[in-house]
Design a protein around this motif. Structure first.
Motif, PDB file in Angstrom:
ATOM      1  N   ARG A   1       0.877  -1.172   0.000  1.00  0.00           N
ATOM      2  CA  ARG A   1       0.000   0.000   0.000  1.00  0.00           C
ATOM      3  C   ARG A   1       0.904   1.209   0.000  1.00  0.00           C
ATOM      4  N   GLY A   2       0.904   1.946  -1.127  1.00  0.00           N
ATOM      5  CA  GLY A   2       1.836   3.048  -1.269  1.00  0.00           C
ATOM      6  C   GLY A   2       3.254   2.515  -1.198  1.00  0.00           C
ATOM      7  N   LYS A   3       4.052   3.069  -0.297  1.00  0.00           N
ATOM      8  CA  LYS A   3       5.439   2.626  -0.115  1.00  0.00           C
ATOM      9  C   LYS A   3       5.584   1.667   1.065  1.00  0.00           C
ATOM     10  N   TYR A   4       4.467   1.148   1.556  1.00  0.00           N
ATOM     11  CA  TYR A   4       4.489   0.203   2.663  1.00  0.00           C
ATOM     12  C   TYR A   4       4.343  -1.221   2.135  1.00  0.00           C
ATOM     13  N   LEU A   5       5.251  -2.078   2.540  1.00  0.00           N
ATOM     14  CA  LEU A   5       5.205  -3.503   2.220  1.00  0.00           C
ATOM     15  C   LEU A   5       4.417  -4.205   3.315  1.00  0.00           C
ATOM     16  N   LEU A   6       3.413  -4.994   2.944  1.00  0.00           N
ATOM     17  CA  LEU A   6       2.546  -5.664   3.900  1.00  0.00           C
ATOM     18  C   LEU A   6       2.815  -7.163   3.863  1.00  0.00           C
ATOM     19  N   ILE A   7       3.130  -7.741   5.011  1.00  0.00           N
ATOM     20  CA  ILE A   7       3.388  -9.172   5.115  1.00  0.00           C
ATOM     21  C   ILE A   7       2.337  -9.751   6.051  1.00  0.00           C
ATOM     22  N   TYR A   8       1.362 -10.440   5.463  1.00  0.00           N
ATOM     23  CA  TYR A   8       0.254 -10.986   6.237  1.00  0.00           C
ATOM     24  C   TYR A   8       0.638 -12.348   6.808  1.00  0.00           C
ATOM     25  N   THR A   9       0.323 -12.547   8.078  1.00  0.00           N
ATOM     26  CA  THR A   9       0.548 -13.829   8.741  1.00  0.00           C
ATOM     27  C   THR A   9      -0.768 -14.287   9.373  1.00  0.00           C
ATOM     28  N   THR A  10      -0.770 -15.506   9.874  1.00  0.00           N
ATOM     29  CA  THR A  10      -1.962 -16.022  10.541  1.00  0.00           C
ATOM     30  C   THR A  10      -2.221 -15.329  11.876  1.00  0.00           C
ATOM     31  N   GLN A  11      -1.275 -14.525  12.371  1.00  0.00           N
ATOM     32  CA  GLN A  11      -1.442 -13.824  13.638  1.00  0.00           C
ATOM     33  C   GLN A  11      -1.712 -12.325  13.470  1.00  0.00           C
ATOM     34  N   GLY A  12      -1.405 -11.794  12.311  1.00  0.00           N
ATOM     35  CA  GLY A  12      -1.548 -10.362  12.093  1.00  0.00           C
ATOM     36  C   GLY A  12      -0.703  -9.942  10.906  1.00  0.00           C
ATOM     37  N   CYS A  13      -0.396  -8.667  10.826  1.00  0.00           N
ATOM     38  CA  CYS A  13       0.310  -8.155   9.646  1.00  0.00           C
ATOM     39  C   CYS A  13       1.520  -7.317  10.048  1.00  0.00           C
ATOM     40  N   LEU A  14       2.655  -7.575   9.397  1.00  0.00           N
ATOM     41  CA  LEU A  14       3.828  -6.725   9.507  1.00  0.00           C
ATOM     42  C   LEU A  14       3.748  -5.646   8.440  1.00  0.00           C
ATOM     43  N   ILE A  15       3.920  -4.402   8.847  1.00  0.00           N
ATOM     44  CA  ILE A  15       3.910  -3.260   7.927  1.00  0.00           C
ATOM     45  C   ILE A  15       5.347  -2.757   7.849  1.00  0.00           C
ATOM     46  N   VAL A  16       5.970  -2.911   6.690  1.00  0.00           N
ATOM     47  CA  VAL A  16       7.397  -2.602   6.538  1.00  0.00           C
ATOM     48  C   VAL A  16       7.560  -1.368   5.653  1.00  0.00           C
ATOM     49  N   HIS A  17       8.314  -0.420   6.137  1.00  0.00           N
ATOM     50  CA  HIS A  17       8.673   0.758   5.341  1.00  0.00           C
ATOM     51  C   HIS A  17      10.186   0.781   5.204  1.00  0.00           C
ATOM     52  N   LEU A  18      10.677   1.007   4.002  1.00  0.00           N
ATOM     53  CA  LEU A  18      12.112   0.939   3.753  1.00  0.00           C
ATOM     54  C   LEU A  18      12.837   2.255   4.023  1.00  0.00           C
ATOM     55  N   GLY A  19      12.088   3.306   4.372  1.00  0.00           N
ATOM     56  CA  GLY A  19      12.719   4.564   4.753  1.00  0.00           C
ATOM     57  C   GLY A  19      13.582   5.138   3.649  1.00  0.00           C
ATOM     58  N   MET A  20      14.754   5.656   4.023  1.00  0.00           N
ATOM     59  CA  MET A  20      15.664   6.280   3.069  1.00  0.00           C
ATOM     60  C   MET A  20      16.603   5.270   2.423  1.00  0.00           C
ATOM     61  N   SER A  21      16.930   4.214   3.157  1.00  0.00           N
ATOM     62  CA  SER A  21      18.017   3.351   2.692  1.00  0.00           C
ATOM     63  C   SER A  21      17.768   1.873   2.958  1.00  0.00           C
ATOM     64  N   GLY A  22      16.541   1.505   3.283  1.00  0.00           N
ATOM     65  CA  GLY A  22      16.265   0.125   3.665  1.00  0.00           C
ATOM     66  C   GLY A  22      16.117  -0.811   2.474  1.00  0.00           C
ATOM     67  N   SER A  23      16.265  -2.103   2.773  1.00  0.00           N
ATOM     68  CA  SER A  23      16.024  -3.142   1.770  1.00  0.00           C
ATOM     69  C   SER A  23      15.675  -4.429   2.485  1.00  0.00           C
ATOM     70  N   VAL A  24      15.000  -5.308   1.780  1.00  0.00           N
ATOM     71  CA  VAL A  24      14.717  -6.644   2.288  1.00  0.00           C
ATOM     72  C   VAL A  24      15.279  -7.644   1.285  1.00  0.00           C
ATOM     73  N   ARG A  25      15.872  -8.723   1.812  1.00  0.00           N
ATOM     74  CA  ARG A  25      16.444  -9.752   0.954  1.00  0.00           C
ATOM     75  C   ARG A  25      16.126 -11.115   1.540  1.00  0.00           C
ATOM     76  N   ILE A  26      16.103 -12.109   0.678  1.00  0.00           N
ATOM     77  CA  ILE A  26      16.006 -13.491   1.116  1.00  0.00           C
ATOM     78  C   ILE A  26      17.428 -14.045   1.166  1.00  0.00           C
ATOM     79  N   VAL A  27      17.823 -14.528   2.337  1.00  0.00           N
ATOM     80  CA  VAL A  27      19.179 -15.056   2.521  1.00  0.00           C
ATOM     81  C   VAL A  27      19.097 -16.383   3.263  1.00  0.00           C
ATOM     82  N   SER A  28      20.166 -17.148   3.224  1.00  0.00           N
ATOM     83  CA  SER A  28      20.285 -18.308   4.092  1.00  0.00           C
ATOM     84  C   SER A  28      20.327 -17.823   5.535  1.00  0.00           C
ATOM     85  N   ALA A  29      19.623 -18.509   6.411  1.00  0.00           N
ATOM     86  CA  ALA A  29      19.602 -18.095   7.809  1.00  0.00           C
ATOM     87  C   ALA A  29      20.995 -18.111   8.427  1.00  0.00           C
TER      88      ALA A  29
END
Length: 271
Positions: free
Chosen positions: A56-84
């Motif tokens: 929604r707009g610049k907000y990334l929404l991650i829905y779970t069975t318990q609720g929702c994470l609302i992620v904003h990347l701000g000025m310099s943020g990023s999300v990546r999939i990595v090996s734990a």
């Protein structure tokens, strides 16, 4: 700053890797983001499943069975999939570790981003409920934008960058859309005709859709979920080209400041 196309690129990048995965652990290394990270998510989320992602707009929404994470990347943020087990870099603040030993890793050097948690209807959240329509939705149309513009004395560039009017038209994309529509960024929003708004809406939709298709704009601090930058910068017609010839008429492009933002336009083609 990651804009709407960059956030949508990130969402599309992580979606197939997180949907239907069970969360095993939430690791919060640094909770001091733009708004404090709720420490309870480390207790609430393990054992829950990620059901879907959205934006929604610049907000990334991650829905779970318990609720929702609302992620904003701000000025310099990023999300990546990595090996734990991948070594943690400086500024890797949060890991959402999943049952296949991968992690959704949130990285943010400047810490202007956010990871918020809600169990209420997400679109009613304080950060989201005042946002205008999405630029690619049908309700972002000529009657709507023309009606909103009446009586507005602000420059049209400022007007279309107002997230209460339409979300996701950041500085770069506003420069490009106004150039495509042949409208001066300095013109008062309330003095632009319905016909010209028709051209502007088409330009906004085109520039946002094209940016999403090629992975967003390459900015110094932004990387997509695969660690690779977007490539829309290669096709920019005015932004970052001050003093260079207009691609339509060869007049040198002019750079000014509007609302403290760099604004590049053609004095000949944009009226």
């Amino acid at each position: 700053m990651p804009e709407l196309p960059e956030v949508e690129t990130s969402r599309r990048g992580i979606d197939p890797h997180v949907c239907n995965r069970t969360i095993n652990q939430v690791i919060i290394r640094e909770p001091r983001l733009r708004w404090p990270v709720d420490p309870q998510i480390s207790r609430i989320l393990p054992g829950s499943k990620i059901t879907s992602t959205d934006r929604r707009g610049k907000y990334l929404l991650i829905y779970t069975t318990q609720g929702c994470l609302i992620v904003h990347l701000g000025m310099s943020g990023s999300v990546r999939i990595v090996s734990a087990s991948e070594p943690v870099r400086k500024h890797d603040h949060i890991d959402i570790v999943m049952d296949n030993h991968t992690a959704l890793r949130y990285h943010d050097p400047r810490r202007f981003g956010a990871m918020l948690w809600t169990t209420e209807p997400v679109l009613e959240h304080d950060r989201l409920r005042h946002l205008g329509p999405e630029p690619l939705d049908d309700n972002f149309n000529i009657p709507y934008l023309y009606r909103c513009s009446r009586g507005k004395k602000v420059p049209v560039k400022t007007f279309i960058m107002d997230s209460r009017i339409v979300v996701g038209v950041g500085n770069i994309y506003a420069n490009e859309a106004l150039y495509m529509a042949g409208i001066s960024p300095k013109r008062e929003a309330g003095k632009i005709s319905r016909q010209r708004y028709e051209r502007l809406i088409a330009a906004i939709k085109d520039v946002i859709a094209n940016a999403i298709n090629v992975g967003g704009t390459t900015l110094r601090d932004f990387v997509g979920s695969d660690g690779k930058p977007g490539y829309f910068k290669q096709s920019l017609q005015v932004y970052g080209r001050a003093g260079q010839p207009c691609q339509k008429c060869q007049t040198p492009l002019t750079e000014i400041r509007i609302a403290q933002r760099s604004t590049v336009y053609c004095r000949n083609c944009q009226r």
